[in-house]
Design a protein around this motif. Structure first.
Motif, PDB file in Angstrom:
ATOM      1  N   TYR A  48       0.673  -0.993   0.067  1.00 37.62           N
ATOM      2  CA  TYR A  48      -0.023  -0.058   0.202  1.00 37.62           C
ATOM      3  C   TYR A  48       0.883   2.097  -0.083  1.00 37.62           C
ATOM      4  CZ  TYR A  48      -3.055   4.180   1.327  1.00 37.62           C
ATOM      5  OH  TYR A  48      -3.209   4.778   1.447  1.00 37.62           O
ATOM      6  N   GLU A  49       1.747   1.653   1.018  1.00 41.36           N
ATOM      7  CA  GLU A  49       2.764   3.221   1.277  1.00 41.36           C
ATOM      8  C   GLU A  49       3.142   2.654   0.291  1.00 41.36           C
ATOM      9  OE1 GLU A  49       2.591  -0.037   3.466  1.00 41.36           O
ATOM     10  OE2 GLU A  49       1.347   1.704   4.957  1.00 41.36           O
ATOM     11  N   ARG A  79       1.165   4.106  -3.213  1.00 38.95           N
ATOM     12  CA  ARG A  79       0.621   5.372  -2.632  1.00 38.95           C
ATOM     13  C   ARG A  79       1.747   6.462  -3.117  1.00 38.95           C
ATOM     14  NH1 ARG A  79       0.790   6.433   2.632  1.00 38.95           N
ATOM     15  NH2 ARG A  79       2.571   6.069   2.434  1.00 38.95           N
ATOM     16  N   THR A  83      -4.611  -0.781  -7.610  1.00 37.13           N
ATOM     17  CA  THR A  83      -3.748  -1.706  -6.317  1.00 37.13           C
ATOM     18  C   THR A  83      -3.995  -1.265  -4.460  1.00 37.13           C
ATOM     19  OG1 THR A  83      -2.311  -2.361  -7.440  1.00 37.13           O
ATOM     20  CG2 THR A  83      -1.130  -2.566  -4.697  1.00 37.13           C
ATOM     21  N   CYS A  84      -4.265   0.058  -4.172  1.00 39.40           N
ATOM     22  CA  CYS A  84      -4.179   0.753  -3.087  1.00 39.40           C
ATOM     23  C   CYS A  84      -4.740   0.692  -2.553  1.00 39.40           C
ATOM     24  CB  CYS A  84      -4.403   2.945  -3.201  1.00 39.40           C
ATOM     25  SG  CYS A  84      -2.693   3.231  -3.345  1.00 39.40           S
ATOM     26  N   GLU A  85      -6.832   0.751  -3.416  1.00 40.00           N
ATOM     27  CA  GLU A  85      -8.117   0.397  -3.245  1.00 40.00           C
ATOM     28  C   GLU A  85      -8.035  -1.003  -2.357  1.00 40.00           C
ATOM     29  OE1 GLU A  85     -11.053   1.463  -6.626  1.00 40.00           O
ATOM     30  OE2 GLU A  85     -10.002   2.896  -6.259  1.00 40.00           O
ATOM     31  N   HIS A  95      -5.898  -2.720  -1.341  1.00 35.54           N
ATOM     32  CA  HIS A  95      -4.754  -2.854  -0.248  1.00 35.54           C
ATOM     33  C   HIS A  95      -5.735  -2.466   0.756  1.00 35.54           C
ATOM     34  CE1 HIS A  95      -0.715  -4.489  -0.548  1.00 35.54           C
ATOM     35  NE2 HIS A  95      -1.061  -3.504  -1.817  1.00 35.54           N
TER      36      HIS A  95
END
Length: 70
Positions: free
Chosen positions: A6-7, A10, A43-45, A47
């Protein structure tokens, strides 16, 4: 290629947005960055959805949104 955490996703998304907002890119470069940004956002969504599910499980929330009466 492995999916970033995630990080990392982001941070990469922030960089993509910065580059797009700065301008001066060709149409092809802009489209490639846009596509990369869309993939990073997904990908963020993914996670975040996984994290929300883990929190719900830890709190014992059922699918209907009510606490599990175990």
């Amino acid at each position: 290629m492995t999916e970033p955490g995630y990080e990392e996703a982001r941070d990469q998304l922030v960089e993509v947005v910065r580059r797009l907002e700065s301008g001066g890119l060709s149409l092809d470069e802009s489209l490639k960055l846009w596509e990369r940004g869309e993939a990073l956002a997904k990908t963020c969504e993914k996670h975040l959805a996984g994290a929300a599910e883990r929190i719900d499980q830890a709190l014992g929330v059922t699918e209907q949104g009510a606490p599990d009466a175990r």
